[in-house]
Design a protein around this motif. Structure first.
Motif, PDB file in Angstrom:
ATOM      1  N   MET A  90       9.875   5.832  15.306  1.00 30.31           N
ATOM      2  CA  MET A  90       8.797   6.356  13.991  1.00 30.31           C
ATOM      3  C   MET A  90       8.913   7.903  14.635  1.00 30.31           C
ATOM      4  N   ASP A  91       9.562   8.316  13.254  1.00 31.06           N
ATOM      5  CA  ASP A  91       8.768   9.781  12.856  1.00 31.06           C
ATOM      6  C   ASP A  91       8.050  10.123  12.980  1.00 31.06           C
ATOM      7  N   LYS A  92       6.918  11.306  12.779  1.00 28.69           N
ATOM      8  CA  LYS A  92       5.459  11.440  11.352  1.00 28.69           C
ATOM      9  C   LYS A  92       6.079  11.261   9.746  1.00 28.69           C
ATOM     10  N   ASP A  93       6.516  11.803   9.588  1.00 27.29           N
ATOM     11  CA  ASP A  93       7.630  11.729   8.357  1.00 27.29           C
ATOM     12  C   ASP A  93       6.630  10.064   7.681  1.00 27.29           C
ATOM     13  N   THR A  94       7.448   9.046   8.323  1.00 23.90           N
ATOM     14  CA  THR A  94       7.931   7.632   7.915  1.00 23.90           C
ATOM     15  C   THR A  94       6.503   7.194   8.499  1.00 23.90           C
ATOM     16  N   LEU A  95       5.552   7.914   9.137  1.00 23.84           N
ATOM     17  CA  LEU A  95       4.408   7.652   9.403  1.00 23.84           C
ATOM     18  C   LEU A  95       2.871   8.122   8.403  1.00 23.84           C
ATOM     19  N   VAL A  96       3.575   9.508   7.758  1.00 23.20           N
ATOM     20  CA  VAL A  96       2.603  10.071   6.932  1.00 23.20           C
ATOM     21  C   VAL A  96       3.020   9.082   5.759  1.00 23.20           C
ATOM     22  N   LYS A  97       4.282   9.073   5.421  1.00 25.10           N
ATOM     23  CA  LYS A  97       4.410   7.947   4.463  1.00 25.10           C
ATOM     24  C   LYS A  97       4.331   6.144   4.364  1.00 25.10           C
ATOM     25  N   TYR A  98       3.918   5.566   4.887  1.00 24.40           N
ATOM     26  CA  TYR A  98       3.732   4.683   5.078  1.00 24.40           C
ATOM     27  C   TYR A  98       2.395   3.876   5.717  1.00 24.40           C
ATOM     28  N   GLY A  99       2.109   4.837   6.342  1.00 25.35           N
ATOM     29  CA  GLY A  99       0.114   4.955   6.927  1.00 25.35           C
ATOM     30  C   GLY A  99      -0.344   4.560   5.888  1.00 25.35           C
ATOM     31  N   PRO A 100      -0.762   4.806   5.360  1.00 27.57           N
ATOM     32  CA  PRO A 100      -2.091   4.187   4.143  1.00 27.57           C
ATOM     33  C   PRO A 100      -1.818   3.562   3.078  1.00 27.57           C
ATOM     34  N   VAL A 101      -0.492   2.547   3.180  1.00 30.81           N
ATOM     35  CA  VAL A 101      -0.254   1.615   2.410  1.00 30.81           C
ATOM     36  C   VAL A 101      -0.537   0.782   3.970  1.00 30.81           C
ATOM     37  N   ALA A 102       0.138   0.815   4.957  1.00 30.23           N
ATOM     38  CA  ALA A 102      -1.029  -0.532   6.171  1.00 30.23           C
ATOM     39  C   ALA A 102      -2.093  -0.507   6.176  1.00 30.23           C
ATOM     40  N   VAL A 103      -2.889   0.557   6.575  1.00 32.52           N
ATOM     41  CA  VAL A 103      -4.303   0.139   6.316  1.00 32.52           C
ATOM     42  C   VAL A 103      -4.474   0.124   5.505  1.00 32.52           C
ATOM     43  N   VAL A 104      -4.187  -0.035   3.887  1.00 34.85           N
ATOM     44  CA  VAL A 104      -4.532  -1.002   2.524  1.00 34.85           C
ATOM     45  C   VAL A 104      -4.430  -2.183   3.166  1.00 34.85           C
ATOM     46  N   VAL A 105      -3.614  -2.579   2.981  1.00 32.69           N
ATOM     47  CA  VAL A 105      -3.225  -3.631   3.533  1.00 32.69           C
ATOM     48  C   VAL A 105      -3.739  -4.571   4.370  1.00 32.69           C
ATOM     49  N   LEU A 106      -4.118  -3.715   5.966  1.00 36.37           N
ATOM     50  CA  LEU A 106      -4.470  -4.332   6.888  1.00 36.37           C
ATOM     51  C   LEU A 106      -6.164  -4.083   6.532  1.00 36.37           C
ATOM     52  N   ALA A 107      -6.818  -3.555   5.419  1.00 34.94           N
ATOM     53  CA  ALA A 107      -8.445  -3.805   5.227  1.00 34.94           C
ATOM     54  C   ALA A 107      -8.476  -5.063   4.002  1.00 34.94           C
ATOM     55  N   ILE A 108      -7.240  -5.452   3.692  1.00 38.03           N
ATOM     56  CA  ILE A 108      -6.927  -6.167   2.336  1.00 38.03           C
ATOM     57  C   ILE A 108      -7.547  -7.577   3.126  1.00 38.03           C
ATOM     58  N   ILE A 109      -7.231  -7.686   4.501  1.00 40.76           N
ATOM     59  CA  ILE A 109      -5.967  -9.300   5.034  1.00 40.76           C
ATOM     60  C   ILE A 109      -8.116  -9.707   5.657  1.00 40.76           C
ATOM     61  N   PHE A 110      -8.559  -8.211   6.070  1.00 43.52           N
ATOM     62  CA  PHE A 110      -9.717  -8.045   6.972  1.00 43.52           C
ATOM     63  C   PHE A 110     -10.360  -8.913   5.395  1.00 43.52           C
ATOM     64  N   GLN A 111     -10.672  -7.901   4.982  1.00 38.78           N
ATOM     65  CA  GLN A 111     -12.030  -8.386   3.693  1.00 38.78           C
ATOM     66  C   GLN A 111     -11.505  -9.628   2.819  1.00 38.78           C
ATOM     67  N   TRP A 112     -10.835 -10.157   2.988  1.00 36.80           N
ATOM     68  CA  TRP A 112     -10.576 -11.500   2.009  1.00 36.80           C
ATOM     69  C   TRP A 112     -10.280 -12.381   2.912  1.00 36.80           C
TER      70      TRP A 112
END
Length: 79
Positions: free
Chosen positions: A1-23
């Protein structure tokens, strides 16, 4: 993975993980076991087993034959 892909999709992954743990979308084995035990207790309290059902049917059948015999005796005595 390059840095641009990680910066682009990182926040989405964090939000998805937060929803999974919260619900609580994933259940732990302990919670699953306790829920299973609760369901089995409710089923045992509200329903009968096959053997109990069969014995009750046999008892009703015996009672019916006895009532029929009593009825026949009463009819024969009136004649």
């Amino acid at each position: 993975m390059d840095k641009d892909t990680l910066v682009k999709y990182g926040p989405v992954a964090v939000v998805v993980l937060a929803i999974i743990f919260q619900w609580n979308l994933f259940v732990t084995p302990e919670k699953l076991e306790s829920k299973h035990r609760l369901i089995m207790e409710e089923v045992a309290k509200n329903y009968v087993t096959k053997e109990e059902n069969k014995s009750q049917k046999e008892e009703l059948r015996d009672m019916k034959t006895k009532i029929d015999k009593i009825y026949d005796l009463l009819i024969n005595q009136k004649r």
